[in-house]
Design an enzyme around this catalytic site. Structure first.
Site, PDB file in Angstrom:
ATOM      1  N   HIS A 192      -4.722  -5.111  -4.386  1.00  0.00           N
ATOM      2  CA  HIS A 192      -6.228  -4.595  -4.759  1.00  0.00           C
ATOM      3  C   HIS A 192      -6.932  -5.621  -5.655  1.00  0.00           C
ATOM      4  CE1 HIS A 192      -4.033  -0.958  -3.981  1.00  0.00           C
ATOM      5  NE2 HIS A 192      -5.445  -0.179  -4.008  1.00  0.00           N
ATOM      6  N   HIS A 236      -0.434  -1.497 -11.838  1.00  0.00           N
ATOM      7  CA  HIS A 236       0.029  -2.621 -11.872  1.00  0.00           C
ATOM      8  C   HIS A 236       0.330  -3.418 -13.345  1.00  0.00           C
ATOM      9  CE1 HIS A 236       0.125  -3.898  -7.837  1.00  0.00           C
ATOM     10  NE2 HIS A 236      -1.071  -3.397  -7.297  1.00  0.00           N
ATOM     11  N   ASP A 288       0.470  -9.146 -12.803  1.00  0.00           N
ATOM     12  CA  ASP A 288       0.377  -8.994 -11.394  1.00  0.00           C
ATOM     13  C   ASP A 288      -1.199  -9.256 -11.007  1.00  0.00           C
ATOM     14  OD1 ASP A 288       2.000  -5.886 -11.021  1.00  0.00           O
ATOM     15  OD2 ASP A 288       2.793  -7.884 -11.187  1.00  0.00           O
TER      16      ASP A 288
END
Lengths: 357, 409
Positions: B282, B325, B329
Site C-alpha cells: 500500500h 503493517h 515495513d
C-alpha cells in the site's frame, strides 16, 4: 602565451614601416571591412605577420589552474570521522534500549525463515564471519595507508558508514524482531538501571560489537545486519580504490566478503531479510554517492533527482571542491622516500579527463 | 560578372532586367547611371523625381538589391584582399589593393562552404508502444508472482497465539482505529484514479507509462523476495487470517485469482491473507503514484501537488494507525520506492548516465540492461505536454513547462 609571439611580431612591424598599410581594410579605400574592428588591428596584424613567418603552428594557451583539483582538506575528513563516531555511539545506545524490548524467546519464537529451513545451524560460522570482517577492514586500512588521496577516500568511508549506521538505528528502533534462534544468549534485562546500561554501552563500543571480543551480548539489533554492512562496504571500497588489473586481489576480497555474509546466515545469527536489506542499502548508497561525486556534470544538471536525498547538503559540503574522479594512485605516505609507487589504474589522458567535466 | 564599379549604363540596365525591376531602366538610362553612380543612390534620391515617379516602394527593393550587390562585390574583393593584404605584407610591396580588387587575377575560385541542411528533427520521444507493452507484461508478471508468493507465505505465518505481534514503537504510541485502513485504501484508489486521468492526458504517455510499469513491477518483485525469505507475524490480534489450505492447490489458485481480481484491497474483500508485511505494498502505491503525479504535472499546480501529498501522507499514516503493517515495513517501502524512482529518472534524463563507464556506478544495478532497452531512444527529459487522447487534431491546451534546448541538457 601569445606575448612572446607578439613581441617578435612587433619587432618585425617596426622594421617594415611600409608594410603596415597593406591591409585592405585601411588605406583610403572607401570599403571598410565590416568584420574587423579597428581597435585591435595593430596587434592582430603584427601577430599575423609573426605567424606568416613561422606559419606552421598556432599556439593555444591553456590556462593553468592554480587550484588543485583534489584538495586534501583534512578538516572535512575529521568532521566525517566525528559524524561516523557519533552514529556508532548512537547505534550502541539504541541497541541497549532495544534490548530491553526484545520479547523473550520462549514467548516469541524465532520467525520462519527460508534459509533456516534448508540449512541447519553451524556453531563456528559466526567466528568465520568476524574473522573475515576483521581481515577485510585491515586490508582496507593498509590500502588506505598507501593511497595517495587518503583524505578524500577516508571522508567518503566515514560518511557512508555513519549514514548506514544511522539508518540502522532507525530500523532497529521502530520494530523489534525476535531472536533468530533459540541458541542466542541474551544478557539479562536491566530495567531502569542506567549505570549498568552505560557500562554495557562502553563494553559494546570497546569490543566493536564483535562476539569474539565478548561484546555481542545484546539482542534486538536484527534489522538490518551491521556485519553485512561492514563486509559489503569494505569490499566495495577496496574494489573501487584499487587498480583494475588486480583481479586476483578483488576476487580474494570478494570471496572473503561473500563467505562472511553467508556464514552470518549459516550461524543463524540474522534473518535472511536482514542480510538482504543490508546488502541492498549498502550497495545502493555507495553507488549513488560515488556517481554523484564522479560525474561533475550532475552537479549542474537541473534534472538531477539524486540530490533529493536528505544528506545532499552534507554531500555538497564534503565534495564541493573535489573536481574530478579520484584517480587510484599510490605513493609511500612518507614523502622523503625516493620510490613513489605510482600505479595509475585508470589512465586518464587529457582527452578523457576533460570529457568527464 | 564584372565588378559593379566597372559597370556601364548598359550593364546597369541588364542588371535591372535580370533583377526584375525594369521600371527603373528607362529613368536610370536617361540619367546615364553607371555602376558607381548606381551604388551612390540613396533613399533620398527616391523621394524626388524622377525616381519617385517610377518607384512604388520608395526604392526599397532596389536599395536592397544594391546592398546585396555591394556585399557580393565586397566579398570578392576581400577574397583577394585578405589573402594578400592582411598577412605577411605584399610580396613585392608595390601595388596597393586595386580598386577592382582583383590584383590581376581574373578567375576567381569559388569555395563552396557546405551549409548543413536542416533535416526535419528526428523525434526525440518516439512512442514505441511495443516497449510499453513489454513493460506492462513485466508488471503483470510481477503482480501475479506477488499474489502467488503471498499465498505461499500465508501458509507459513505463525498463528497469532503462538507468536504475538512484534513490539513496535508506533503501536506503543497510537492505539488502533478500525476505520483507518479504509481511509488508506480510499486515498490509494483516489491517487491511482488521478494518476490514470493525468496519464491519459499526457502527450508522451507511452514513455511515461513504460516507466510506471517498470518501476511498479520491480518494486513488487523486490517485495516478493522480502516477503518470502522471512515471515513476520501478524501486527495485531485483530487480524483475521483465512484458514490455511495445506496442499490444496485448487483452492489456492482460486484464492490467488480472487486476490488479483480485487487488487489486494480489503475494501474489495480480497485482503484476507496474512504474511505480506515486509514491505508494505500500500505504501508503495501511495508513494509511487504521488511521485509520478508530481513529476509529470506542471510545476505551477502547487495546490494539486499539495493535495496529492496530503492524500499520500494521510494514507500512509492510516496504515500505521490501523495497525496493519509494522513501522519498519512502511519505512523500508518508502525508502525503496523513492530511491528507485529517483535513480531511474536521473539515469533517464542524463545522456551521460546511459552508457557504462568507470564513473557511472549507477549502471551497476541488475536492471540496467532493461532500462537501456526502454530508454535508449528517448533523448533528454520528457516534457510535460498534454494532449487529448482522442486527437482529431493534436490539441495541446495545457502547456506545461517547455524545455528549451538549453534546459534539457
Amino acid at each position: 602565451m601569445a606575448s612572446p609571439e607578439l613581441a617578435s611580431a612587433e619587432d618585425s612591424s617596426t622594421r617594415n614601416p611600409n608594410s603596415g598599410k597593406e591591409d585592405g581594410s585601411v588605406s583610403g579605400t572607401k570599403k571598410t571591412c565590416p568584420v574587423h574592428a579597428p581597435a585591435g588591428e595593430e596587434a592582430k596584424r603584427s601577430f599575423r605577420k609573426g605567424i606568416a613567418r613561422h606559419n606552421d603552428y598556432v599556439k593555444i594557451s591553456v590556462p593553468e589552474s592554480k587550484v588543485s583539483r583534489l584538495p586534501t582538506e583534512w578538516w572535512k575528513t575529521a568532521i566525517a570521522f566525528f559524524y561516523a563516531a557519533f552514529n556508532l555511539v548512537l547505534t550502541t545506545v539504541v541497541i541497549t534500549v532495544v534490548h530491553e524490548r526484545v520479547p523473550p524467546k520462549e514467548s516469541s519464537p524465532p520467525l520462519p525463515d527460508k534459509f533456516f529451513d534448508y540449512i541447519d545451524r553451524v556453531k563456528w560460522a559466526f567466528t568465520v564471519t568476524e574473522v573475515n570482517g576483521m581481515v577485510l577492514v585491515a586490508i582496507w586500512l593498509v590500502q588506505l595507508f598507501f593511497f595517495k588521496y587518503k583524505s578524500i577516500a577516508c571522508r567518503r568511508f566515514f560518511f557512508l558508514i555513519g549514514t548506514l549506521y544511522l539508518y540502522r538505528c532507525v530500523t532497529m528502533y521502530v520494530t523489534t524482531l525476535p531472536v533468530p534462534g533459540m541458541h542466542m544468549n541474551c544478557a539479562p534485562k536491566l530495567q531502569g538501571d542506567t549505570q549498568a546500561k552505560i557500562q554495557r554501552i562502553l563494553q559494546l563500543i570497546s569490543g566493536a560489537g564483535l562476539s569474539i571480543n565478548n561484546s555481542h551480548l545484546l539482542c534486538g539489533d536484527f534489522l538490518y545486519s551491521g556485519h553485512t554492512v561492514m563486509l559489503t562496504l569494505t569490499y566495495l571500497f577496496i574494489k573501487e580504490y584499487s587498480p583494475k588489473s588486480f583481479w586476483w586481489y578483488h576476487l580474494v576480497c570478494w570471496l572473503l566478503s561473500a563467505v562472511g555474509v553467508l556464514c552470518i546466515l549459516v550461524a543463524h545469527e540474522h534473518y535472511t531479510v536482514d542480510v538482504v536489506v543490508a546488502y541492498f542499502i549498502t550497495s545502493r548508497l555507495f553507488w549513488w554517492y560515488h556517481t554523484m561525486a564522479n560525474l561533475q556534470i550532475l552537479k549542474c544538471s537541473p534534472n538531477n533527482y539524486l540530490t533529493n536525498t536528505w544528506w545532499n547538503p552534507l554531500f555538497n559540503f564534503f565534495e564541493r571542491n573535489v573536481q574530478t574522479s579520484v584517480p587510484c594512485s599510490y605513493s609511500w605516505p612518507i614523502t622523503w622516500a625516493s620510490a613513489c609507487l605510482k600505479n595509475p589504474c585508470k589512465k586518464y589522458s587529457m582527452v578523457q579527463s576533460s570529457r568527464e567535466e | 560578372m564584372k565588378n559593379v564599379e566597372a559597370w556601364s549604363a548598359e550593364d546597369v540596365s541588364d542588371w535591372l532586367i535580370k533583377e526584375g525591376m525594369p521600371e527603373y531602366m528607362d529613368v536610370l538610362r536617361q540619367s546615364q547611371t553607371d555602376g558607381p553612380a548606381l551604388l551612390r543612390l540613396t533613399q533620398a534620391d527616391f523621394q524626388v523625381p524622377p525616381l519617385s515617379r517610377v518607384s512604388h516602394d520608395n526604392g526599397q527593393q532596389l536599395l536592397e538589391r544594391m546592398d546585396i550587390l555591394r556585399m557580393t562585390t565586397h566579398i570578392e574583393d576581400h577574397k583577394n584582399g585578405h589573402a594578400n593584404g592582411h598577412v605577411g605584407g605584399m610580396p613585392n610591396g608595390t601595388s596597393k589593393l586595386q580598386r577592382n580588387g582583383t590584383l590581376g587575377r581574373k578567375d576567381f575560385e569559388m569555395i563552396r562552404i557546405p551549409m548543413p541542411t536542416i533535416e526535419p528533427p528526428r523525434c526525440s520521444f518516439p512512442t514505441e508502444w511495443w516497449k510499453t507493452g513489454i513493460a506492462f507484461t513485466y508488471a503483470v508478471i510481477c503482480f501475479v508472482t506477488t499474489s502467488v508468493v503471498i499465498s505461499v507465505v500465508h501458509e507459513r505465518v505463525p498463528p497469532k497465539e503462538h507468536t504475538p505481534p512484534l513490539p513496535d514503537k508506533f503501536f506503543d504510541l497510537f492505539d488502533r482505529r478500525e476505520w483507518a485502513f479504509s481511509i488508506c485504501e480510499i486515498n490509494g484508489m483516489l491517487l491511482v484514479g488521478l494518476w490514470l486521468i493525468q496519464w491519459i492526458l499526457l502527450k508522451h504517455r507511452s514513455i511515461i507509462g513504460r516507466r510506471f510499469f517498470f518501476i511498479v513491477g520491480t518494486l513488487y518483485l523486490y517485495r516478493c523476495i522480502t516477503m518470502y525469505i522471512t515471515t513476520l507475524p501478524v501486527p495485531g490480534m485483530h487480524f483475521k487470517c483465512s484458514p490455511k489450505l495445506l496442499g490444496d492447490w485448487e483452492a489456492q489458485m482460486r484464492r490467488i485469482m480472487k486476490m488479483i481480481a480485487g487488487g489486494g484491497l480489503s475494501i474489495t474483500g480480497s485482503h484476507t491473507m496474512c504474511g505480506d508485511y515486509l514491505y508494505s505494498g500500500h505504501t508503495v502505491m501511495l508513494t509511487l503514484t504521488f511521485l509520478f503525479i508530481k513529476e509529470y504535472s506542471p510545476r505551477r499546480f502547487w495546490w494539486y501537488h499539495w493535495f496529492c501529498l496530503a492524500l499520500s501522507a494521510t494514507g500512509i499514516f492510516c496504515i500505521l494507525l490501523a495497525h496493519d503493517h509494522y513501522t519498519v515495513d512502511v519505512v523500508v517501502a518508502y525508502f525503496i520506492t523513492t530511491r528507485l524512482f529517483w535513480w531511474y529518472h536521473t539515469m533517464a534524463n542524463q545522456q551521460s548516465l546511459k552508457e557504462t563507464s568507470q564513473s557511472n556506478l549507477l549502471s551497476r544495478v541488475w536492471w540496467y540492461r532493461l532500462f537501456r532497452y526502454f530508454e535508449e531512444n528517448v533523448n533528454g527529459t520528457v516534457p510535460r505536454n498534454y494532449q487529448l487522447p482522442v486527437s482529431v487534431r493534436a490539441l495541446s491546451w495545457m502547456r506545461g513547462v517547455k524545455y528549451s534546448r538549453l534546459d534539457s541538457q
